[in-house]
Design a protein around this motif. Sequence first.
Motif, PDB file in Angstrom:
ATOM      1  N   ASP A 142      46.013  27.013  38.874  1.00  0.00           N
ATOM      2  CA  ASP A 142      45.645  28.390  38.539  1.00  0.00           C
ATOM      3  C   ASP A 142      44.280  28.448  37.860  1.00  0.00           C
ATOM      4  N   LEU A 143      44.015  27.507  36.955  1.00  0.00           N
ATOM      5  CA  LEU A 143      42.749  27.530  36.225  1.00  0.00           C
ATOM      6  C   LEU A 143      41.591  27.055  37.093  1.00  0.00           C
ATOM      7  N   ARG A 144      41.845  26.177  38.057  1.00  0.00           N
ATOM      8  CA  ARG A 144      40.794  25.802  39.020  1.00  0.00           C
ATOM      9  C   ARG A 144      40.404  27.019  39.847  1.00  0.00           C
ATOM     10  N   TRP A 145      41.407  27.791  40.253  1.00  0.00           N
ATOM     11  CA  TRP A 145      41.144  29.015  41.016  1.00  0.00           C
ATOM     12  C   TRP A 145      40.318  29.981  40.186  1.00  0.00           C
ATOM     13  N   PHE A 146      40.684  30.166  38.932  1.00  0.00           N
ATOM     14  CA  PHE A 146      39.918  31.034  38.039  1.00  0.00           C
ATOM     15  C   PHE A 146      38.478  30.553  37.911  1.00  0.00           C
ATOM     16  N   ARG A 147      38.295  29.242  37.745  1.00  0.00           N
ATOM     17  CA  ARG A 147      36.945  28.700  37.564  1.00  0.00           C
ATOM     18  C   ARG A 147      36.103  28.878  38.819  1.00  0.00           C
ATOM     19  N   ASN A 148      36.741  28.813  39.996  1.00  0.00           N
ATOM     20  CA  ASN A 148      36.002  29.004  41.254  1.00  0.00           C
ATOM     21  C   ASN A 148      35.513  30.435  41.423  1.00  0.00           C
ATOM     22  N   HIS A 149      36.127  31.370  40.697  1.00  0.00           N
ATOM     23  CA  HIS A 149      35.761  32.773  40.827  1.00  0.00           C
ATOM     24  C   HIS A 149      35.075  33.321  39.575  1.00  0.00           C
ATOM     25  N   CYS A 150      34.708  32.443  38.673  1.00  0.00           N
ATOM     26  CA  CYS A 150      34.022  32.877  37.456  1.00  0.00           C
ATOM     27  C   CYS A 150      32.810  31.985  37.233  1.00  0.00           C
ATOM     28  N   SER A 151      31.623  32.582  37.263  1.00  0.00           N
ATOM     29  CA  SER A 151      30.389  31.812  37.117  1.00  0.00           C
ATOM     30  C   SER A 151      29.909  31.733  35.669  1.00  0.00           C
ATOM     31  N   ARG A 157      31.540  35.192  26.469  1.00  0.00           N
ATOM     32  CA  ARG A 157      30.966  36.138  27.431  1.00  0.00           C
ATOM     33  C   ARG A 157      32.024  36.800  28.315  1.00  0.00           C
ATOM     34  N   LEU A 158      33.266  36.338  28.232  1.00  0.00           N
ATOM     35  CA  LEU A 158      34.325  36.872  29.099  1.00  0.00           C
ATOM     36  C   LEU A 158      34.746  38.261  28.627  1.00  0.00           C
ATOM     37  N   THR A 159      34.972  39.158  29.574  1.00  0.00           N
ATOM     38  CA  THR A 159      35.391  40.526  29.276  1.00  0.00           C
ATOM     39  C   THR A 159      36.502  40.955  30.229  1.00  0.00           C
ATOM     40  N   ARG A 160      36.930  42.198  30.068  1.00  0.00           N
ATOM     41  CA  ARG A 160      37.942  42.773  30.961  1.00  0.00           C
ATOM     42  C   ARG A 160      37.481  42.731  32.411  1.00  0.00           C
ATOM     43  N   ASP A 161      36.188  42.879  32.631  1.00  0.00           N
ATOM     44  CA  ASP A 161      35.654  42.887  33.998  1.00  0.00           C
ATOM     45  C   ASP A 161      35.971  41.582  34.731  1.00  0.00           C
ATOM     46  N   ASP A 162      35.994  40.472  34.001  1.00  0.00           N
ATOM     47  CA  ASP A 162      36.285  39.181  34.638  1.00  0.00           C
ATOM     48  C   ASP A 162      37.736  39.115  35.098  1.00  0.00           C
ATOM     49  N   ALA A 163      38.640  39.697  34.316  1.00  0.00           N
ATOM     50  CA  ALA A 163      40.050  39.741  34.728  1.00  0.00           C
ATOM     51  C   ALA A 163      40.219  40.635  35.949  1.00  0.00           C
ATOM     52  N   MET A 164      39.543  41.777  35.958  1.00  0.00           N
ATOM     53  CA  MET A 164      39.644  42.684  37.098  1.00  0.00           C
ATOM     54  C   MET A 164      39.040  42.055  38.350  1.00  0.00           C
ATOM     55  N   ALA A 165      37.993  41.240  38.170  1.00  0.00           N
ATOM     56  CA  ALA A 165      37.388  40.549  39.316  1.00  0.00           C
ATOM     57  C   ALA A 165      38.368  39.555  39.925  1.00  0.00           C
ATOM     58  N   ARG A 182      50.246  36.057  38.007  1.00  0.00           N
ATOM     59  CA  ARG A 182      50.525  34.833  37.236  1.00  0.00           C
ATOM     60  C   ARG A 182      49.247  34.091  36.897  1.00  0.00           C
ATOM     61  N   ARG A 183      48.334  34.002  37.857  1.00  0.00           N
ATOM     62  CA  ARG A 183      47.084  33.282  37.617  1.00  0.00           C
ATOM     63  C   ARG A 183      46.234  33.981  36.556  1.00  0.00           C
ATOM     64  N   VAL A 184      46.238  35.300  36.571  1.00  0.00           N
ATOM     65  CA  VAL A 184      45.485  36.035  35.552  1.00  0.00           C
ATOM     66  C   VAL A 184      46.117  35.825  34.173  1.00  0.00           C
ATOM     67  N   ILE A 185      47.443  35.803  34.116  1.00  0.00           N
ATOM     68  CA  ILE A 185      48.133  35.566  32.847  1.00  0.00           C
ATOM     69  C   ILE A 185      47.786  34.195  32.286  1.00  0.00           C
ATOM     70  N   VAL A 186      47.775  33.178  33.139  1.00  0.00           N
ATOM     71  CA  VAL A 186      47.430  31.818  32.687  1.00  0.00           C
ATOM     72  C   VAL A 186      45.999  31.788  32.168  1.00  0.00           C
ATOM     73  N   MET A 187      45.075  32.453  32.881  1.00  0.00           N
ATOM     74  CA  MET A 187      43.686  32.517  32.421  1.00  0.00           C
ATOM     75  C   MET A 187      43.591  33.180  31.055  1.00  0.00           C
ATOM     76  N   LEU A 188      44.275  34.309  30.887  1.00  0.00           N
ATOM     77  CA  LEU A 188      44.226  35.022  29.617  1.00  0.00           C
ATOM     78  C   LEU A 188      44.790  34.184  28.473  1.00  0.00           C
ATOM     79  N   ASN A 189      45.885  33.490  28.719  1.00  0.00           N
ATOM     80  CA  ASN A 189      46.462  32.635  27.676  1.00  0.00           C
ATOM     81  C   ASN A 189      45.491  31.542  27.256  1.00  0.00           C
ATOM     82  N   ALA A 190      44.828  30.925  28.245  1.00  0.00           N
ATOM     83  CA  ALA A 190      43.897  29.835  27.945  1.00  0.00           C
ATOM     84  C   ALA A 190      42.666  30.346  27.205  1.00  0.00           C
ATOM     85  N   MET A 191      42.105  31.446  27.668  1.00  0.00           N
ATOM     86  CA  MET A 191      40.855  31.936  27.079  1.00  0.00           C
ATOM     87  C   MET A 191      41.090  32.640  25.736  1.00  0.00           C
ATOM     88  N   ARG A 192      42.177  33.389  25.605  1.00  0.00           N
ATOM     89  CA  ARG A 192      42.474  34.020  24.325  1.00  0.00           C
ATOM     90  C   ARG A 192      42.789  32.977  23.258  1.00  0.00           C
TER      91      ARG A 192
END
Length: 434
Positions: A142-151, A157-165, A182-192
């Motif tokens: 899930d986090l590899r997928w997030f990293r592939n879609h976040c530059s 620097r992360l904001t709500r816009d990154d989650a919506m993207a 689920r992938r967005v939830i995992v990203m939010l848990n890690a980054m928060r």
Amino acid sequence: MEQLDSNVDSKATRKARLTQYRKNAGRWQFHAVARNEDGKPNPERIVIAGKQVNWHSPGAKFYLDWFDPVSGKRIREIAGIAPREAKDAWTRKSKILSGEIEQDEPTQPQLDNRTIDDAIERFLVEVKATKGGSTLEAYQRDLRWFRNHCSKRYVSRLTRDDAMALFAAGREQQLNQKTINRRVIVMLNAMRGAGASIELRKGDWPKTIEKKIEIYPPEELKKFFAACSNDERLLFRTFLFTGFRFQEIMTLTWPDINFKDGTASVTPKSHPKFTPKSYEERSVPLPRKLIASLAARQKKSKSLLVFPAPPHPKRPGYGGKGPDRHMLELCKKIAFRAGLNCGRCIGQYTIKKSKTKKEIRAYCCKTEPRCHNWNLHRWRHSFATQMLQSGLDIRSLQLLLGHKNLSTTEKYLKSLRLGDLRDKVEKSLLAAFA
């Protein structure tokens, strides 16, 4: 990992050393970073066996280590994965050690300097310490997928816009909405957890469709078992009468079968390595006929596993001891043999002819054992639904299935209520107009 030498002179205590942890000749080791003429490290060059090589290496990371005069120990912390990050971390740490600047939390990077990659690594370390192996692998994907879609590079620097993207990217890839959420939830848990302030608004979460519970009806089961060999019939009867998941059947051992009490248990194992979901052991009572069939199988068995991989017809020595990881393929082959394929499934699959050449083939389940209607988890659905129809209460079913939350078990009540409604419709006055 190399041993750190704490016997250093007073001058060295004021300096931080920059190294890179990378794989070389099949081993992961720390290697020194080359230095420029002014004595400062050059993270773009790494010293290996006296020779300088390029810094880039898959999975490599930079680390700082220094001597802490208070604790009397060497301390090591990650400095990033790119040369620029490593150089910045070394410069900052050197100024802190020399007294040029102060640091409120010496062992933790400030939020503005904390990279997303560093936050992910720290999060996965915590997951590894508290969760099972399958959960760790899922979070890593899930986090590899997030990293592939976040530059972006930094957590701050992360904001709500990154989650919506991420929601948008998942839909473009035509992923299941539950998977995206689920992938967005995992990203939010890690980054928060790393200090990010990402607040989603009401209505941001896309709604998901609750799929209908599908089971194998009795008429299909009769045809399926009629097309089985004795060993195949025993395997899928065990699926049907235990409600076990695939890995629970795959790692089922003879000590898990209590022939006296007539039960099968899910227990943790070191070989083959297995941890029950939610870390809960459980036992399920079995019909006497199934217990008798398992007892007869045990007398002939030479393996600790109840259902080990069968011998391969062309590979001598293969099978007979290790776990059978091809039960899903076997299930589909038997369904095809019994003429139970729906005939509507179409798709493509890849054939690996060599390391460089691959062939894509189209399929239709009319002619191949690839029907999507036949899967291993549907046996579990059939078990749960039949238990409820037989009068078992929902709490007892929760224990048999090993569900942590009752709400997960309650989804099986919908199919039971649908059956009751069907009977009422047939007896209603409207049925006369059908």
